[in-house]
Design an enzyme around this catalytic site. Structure first.
Site, PDB file in Angstrom:
ATOM      1  N   SER A 300       0.851  -1.198   0.000  1.00  0.00           N
ATOM      2  CA  SER A 300       0.000   0.000   0.000  1.00  0.00           C
ATOM      3  C   SER A 300       0.879   1.237   0.000  1.00  0.00           C
ATOM      4  CB  SER A 300      -0.868   0.031   1.256  1.00  0.00           C
ATOM      5  OG  SER A 300      -0.088   0.382   2.389  1.00  0.00           O
ATOM      6  N   ASP A 301       0.324   2.356  -0.463  1.00  0.00           N
ATOM      7  CA  ASP A 301       1.001   3.629  -0.241  1.00  0.00           C
ATOM      8  C   ASP A 301       0.938   3.912   1.267  1.00  0.00           C
ATOM      9  OD1 ASP A 301       2.299   6.037  -0.627  1.00  0.00           O
ATOM     10  OD2 ASP A 301       1.129   6.587  -2.380  1.00  0.00           O
ATOM     11  N   CYS A 302       1.645   4.968   1.725  1.00  0.00           N
ATOM     12  CA  CYS A 302       1.855   5.155   3.166  1.00  0.00           C
ATOM     13  C   CYS A 302       0.896   6.185   3.760  1.00  0.00           C
ATOM     14  CB  CYS A 302       3.270   5.628   3.422  1.00  0.00           C
ATOM     15  SG  CYS A 302       4.532   4.633   2.611  1.00  0.00           S
TER      16      CYS A 302
END
Ligand SMILES: *[C@@H]1O[C@H](CO)[C@@H](O)[C@H](O)[C@H]1NC(C)=O
Ligand SMILES: *[C@@H]1O[C@H](CO)[C@@H](O)[C@H](O)[C@H]1NC(C)=O
Ligand SMILES: *[C@@H]1O[C@H](CO)[C@@H](O)[C@H](O)[C@H]1NC(C)=O
Ligand SMILES: *[C@@H]1O[C@H](CO)[C@@H](O)[C@H](O)[C@H]1NC(C)=O
Ligand SMILES: *[C@@H]1O[C@H](CO)[C@@H](O)[C@H](O)[C@H]1NC(C)=O
Ligand SMILES: *[C@@H]1O[C@H](CO)[C@@H](O)[C@H](O)[C@H]1NC(C)=O
Length: 814
Positions: A300-302
């Site tokens: 996932s992106d952060c």
């Protein structure tokens, strides 16, 4: 990627946070200088580890992964779902930090990588948009190779991880996007070639399934809006048609997985058609893992999972969010959300442990391919690389070469460029970007700007960056703090002024105090321009104008830059060369039409050696060959078109003009593919068929009734290909490289593109030399288009091939 901004925050919070952060960094800074790499199965320290199957490198990876997963408790497993992965000391597994970045050089962004006195910087290549402008696939891979060598060298001294969340291959759909600079531009084919080439350079070892470092194609998918007029990426729902999805947004990712064999894909923050990408089982498990057969992990992106729970309220409880993400096919969470909520999700019956096993198995398999579980890396392949392999002369020379190859010559009146270094006795160098260092790097690069004595603080730069990212929007003052602390020092810099001064005597005036150019200092600038034999104006943007979390409103040159340029051009004694340093395109119609401006160059953000490369082009040591990887629109486009409209195709009923060279119907400033050379190149068509027949089996419905197209899966078009041969001649007196673009215009049904790129080839030709350039055109793959329902079809009828001003009509029939 970045942690989320908190819009409600107050300035006091910023300073208090900064204080605590400094304190925290100071007290926890030991170990940042690290000399030894992180790895598992250290049989030197603990010989018993050799008995574990997962430590046995002669077993198959799948067998080793199963062996490891069986030995873990549920709590331990959950520790491997997040970027700061847990340690299990009884099994000899240390904590591993998954988050490192290498967008255009090994970068400090991401806590997995640090610079220190041992390795104070890494080679900084041009920001990707400029490298893409080279249209040189060999170069894309060569850069990836150097970056992964420097990354391995840093890993060996404990300063970097093995998993790098690069490249960014989102389509540069709108000129305002602050992160467009990170991408290879607006064309799906170029983006695919860039992504797969760079990934091969980063990953390939020549040893089967093994990885040098693991790359990651991001941000999946239809992500290209950061923050525009109150619409931000954490809340944005991208409404995308099936047709645009299939022929614009997905192709670079598909190619990255299938052609590049990338080890990871990152899902984005935004929603696509109402579903957060990291929660969408069709997009993740269905397409990436199912259709494209990803060999690797989905991250996932952060922290996208936190975002779809807390900001988008996509699920009612955090446990549901954790379960939804893992069930959709997410394997690793950048952030902490899954670490906090997955156990409760299992206890609550929302998720089975087998779902977690599947996710961590993908993560472990990737680490095994990186030899993380093979014991002491100094005894393995790449074990001999070290600090001496970072910032070598050859690596830095490639950074300069990449900038040279990307620079685009947009205008050149006869007798202007190249300037002769022997006849120019003085050169006026003017403009807010004329003597910049950090600006040339763009974003995602470099190290904290702290003196060497404080080098141990470098490890905290990432943290600073996150805090400042939260608050940078608040005011210019914060932004200056951000720029001071977070912009980098690569191996070294050559500014444009330094590059030019190396060849001729120069006079210098910045013209404005910064790129915002609130008040131009026109008189001083005119003064030196009136005296000098030629004038070079270096203007444009920097990260204060376009960056992550910050899209533009206007696409004109900021502040009084236009006034400065026009006035200086009027006053100049010699030819005026305008150099635009920017990521996105600029409306510089005024300069295009101004006879006082003889030449225009676009130099992107050209990296650490940018100034040397600019001088190489201006003085003719290098013949420019870069071509624009994106359309340059006029300001009227952004005044009229909302950035939030994702549609690629024009809509005559609303006057919406469409986007990119494939669909846009309005006025342009410069076109995709524009770019001049100091030589002229001529094309001559040598070979191309006029007719292509697709053999369909007897009794096929299209034999008895008129068909407009045939389905892609029909046997007839498979393995059906033809050649197009062109003779290309360098008519000039200078050697140079030239990119041949092969476009096609399909018959106009299904709202197909006006034209699209089938292939490109770059050739180097000495003066007066010619060569035959060959394209193989695959009928199914290259001549097909996507219909309104998202399915691919080969359209029957007349397809027009274009190369430069040449056209050739090709009849496709059954
Ligand atoms: C590693 O696996 C190979 C192949 O199964 C086996 O022959 C060997 O004995 C194993 N090594 C150890 C130390 O168990
Ligand atoms: C391993 O993790 C435990 C907590 O799970 C922590 O207390 C310990 O410090 C860690 N050890 C190392 C070497 O990171
Ligand atoms: C958990 O596993 C059981 C038995 O295999 C299955 O019936 C159930 O659907 C699974 N639940 C989830 C949430 O995957
Ligand atoms: C140009 O920039 C360099 C590097 O920052 C600096 O050392 C030099 O003094 C500057 N030159 C002028 C004339 O300002
Ligand atoms: C955009 O340009 C308009 C004039 O064209 C100006 O009024 C406005 O301040 C500019 N906005 C920004 C953010 O630069
Ligand atoms: C492409 O880049 C490579 C690597 O820098 C270079 O050797 C080659 O000459 C370039 N090709 C052309 C046609 O310019």
């Amino acid at each position: 990627m970045a942690f989320r901004e908190n819009r409600a925050s107050k300035s006091s919070v910023f300073f208090v946070s900064l204080f605590y952060l400094l304190f925290f960094c100071y007290s926890s800074s030991k170990g940042v200088l690290g000399q030894s790499p992180v790895f598992a199965c250290d049989t030197g320290k603990n010989p018993d580890l050799g008995d574990f199957g997962f430590c046995n490198s002669s077993l198959e990876i799948a067998v080793r992964v199963d062996d490891l997963v069986k030995r873990l408790t549920l709590k331990e497993k959950i520790g491997f779902l997040v970027n700061k992965a847990g340690n299990v000391s009884r099994l000899g597994i240390p904590s591993y930090e998954w988050w490192s970045e290498a967008l255009h050089g090994v970068s400090y962004v991401g806590p997995g990588t640090h610079f220190s006195s041992v390795v104070p910087g890494a080679t900084s290549f041009p920001q990707v948009i400029l490298t893409a402008a080279s249209f040189n696939t060999t170069l894309f891979e060569a850069i990836g190779k150097v970056v992964s060598t420097e990354a391995r060298a840093m890993y060996n001294v404990g300063l970097a991880g093995l998993t790098f969340w690069s490249p960014n291959i989102n389509i540069f759909r709108d000129p305002r996007w602050g992160r467009g600079q990170e991408t290879p531009g607006e064309d799906p084919l170029l983006s695919s070639k860039y992504g797969s080439g760079y990934v091969r350079g980063l990953q390939q070892t020549g040893d089967g399934d093994r990885l040098k470092v693991a790359a990651c194609c991001k941000h999946y998918t239809a992500y290209d809006l950061d923050d525009w007029k109150g619409n931000d990426r954490y809340h944005f729902n991208a409404e995308v048609t099936k047709q645009d999805m299939d022929d614009t947004f997905q192709p670079p990712f598909k190619s990255c997985v299938i052609d590049g064999n990338v080890a990871s894909v990152m899902c984005s923050y935004n929603q696509v058609n109402g579903i957060p990408t990291c929660a969408d089982p069709d997009l993740l498990a269905g397409v990436i893992r199912g259709e494209w057969q990803l060999n690797g992990y989905i991250v996932s992106d952060c922290d996208s999972v936190d975002v779809f729970y807390n900001s988008q309220h996509y699920t009612k409880t955090p446990e549901e969010a954790a379960a939804v993400a893992i069930l959709a096919g997410l394997d690793l969470n950048c952030g902490t959300f899954l670490g906090q909520h997955t156990e409760a999700a299992v206890k609550g019956g929302l998720l089975n442990e087998s779902g977690i096993d599947k996710a961590i198995s993908n993560n472990f398999a990737t680490l095994m391919r990186l030899s993380f579980f093979d014991g002491d890396p100094s005894k393995l392949h790449y074990g001999k690389l070290g600090p001496d392999d970072v910032c070598t002369t050859e690596n830095q020379e490639l950074a300069r070469e990449a900038a040279r190859q990307g620079i685009v010559l947009l205008k050149n009146n006869v007798g202007s460029l190249p300037l002769s270094p022997t006849t120019i006795k003085s050169l006026a160098v003017i403009g807010p970007n004329a003597n910049v260092t950090k600006t040339m790097i763009g974003n995602y690069e470099g190290i904290c700007n702290v003196p060497t004595v404080f080098a141990y603080l470098a490890g905290c730069c990432t943290l600073y960056r996150h805090v400042s990212n939260h608050y940078e929007e608040q005011s210019k003052a914060y932004f200056n703090i951000y720029m001071f602390m977070f912009s980098g020092t690569p191996c070294k810099y050559t500014t444009p002024l330094q590059g030019l001064t190396a060849s001729v005597p120069t006079l210098y005036q910045p013209g404005c105090s910064d790129v915002a150019c609130i008040t131009a200092q026109i008189d001083d600038s005119k003064g030196i321009a009136a005296k000098a034999d030629a004038t070079v104006l270096v203007v444009g943007a920097d990260q204060s104008i376009e960056r992550e979390s910050h899209d533009r409103i206007n696409i004109t040159l900021p502040g009084q830059q236009e006034l400065l340029i026009t006035e200086v051009a009027k006053a100049s004694k010699g030819p005026v060369i305008l150099v635009i340093m920017s990521g996105g395109g600029m409306d510089i119609s005024f300069a295009k039409d101004d006879d006082n401006i003889a030449s225009i160059l676009w130099v992107g953000y050209p990296g650490e050696a940018g100034g040397a490369a600019i001088a190489d082009v201006i003085f003719g040591y290098h013949n420019p060959s870069g071509r624009l990887p994106m359309t340059w629109y006029p300001q009227a486009f952004v005044d009229k078109v909302p950035m939030t409209n994702m549609n690629m195709r024009p809509d005559p009923t609303t006057g919406y003009p469409g986007r990119t060279y494939r669909f846009y119907t309005g006025k342009t400033v410069y076109l995709f593919g524009d770019g001049l050379s100091y030589s002229e190149f001529k094309h001559h068509l040598v070979q191309a068929p006029e007719l292509v027949s697709i053999p369909l089996e007897e009794g096929h419905i299209c034999h008895s009734q008129k068909c407009m197209s045939i389905e892609l899966f029909e046997k007839g078009c498979q393995n059906l290909a033809f050649d197009v041969h062109l003779r290309v001649k360098n008519m000039g007196v200078m050697s140079g490289s030239h990119t041949v673009f092969l476009f096609t215009t399909p018959p106009s049904i299904y709202n197909s593109p006006k034209k699209h790129l089938l292939g490109f080839e770059k050739v180097f030709l000495t003066a007066q030399k010619e060569e035959v350039v060959k394209f193989k055109v695959d009928v199914c793959k290259d001549l097909s288009v996507t219909d309104e329902l998202g399915s691919r079809k080969v359209v029957l009828g007349s397809h027009v091939l274009h190369v430069g001003s040449l056209t050739h009509s090709l009849n496709v029939r059954i």
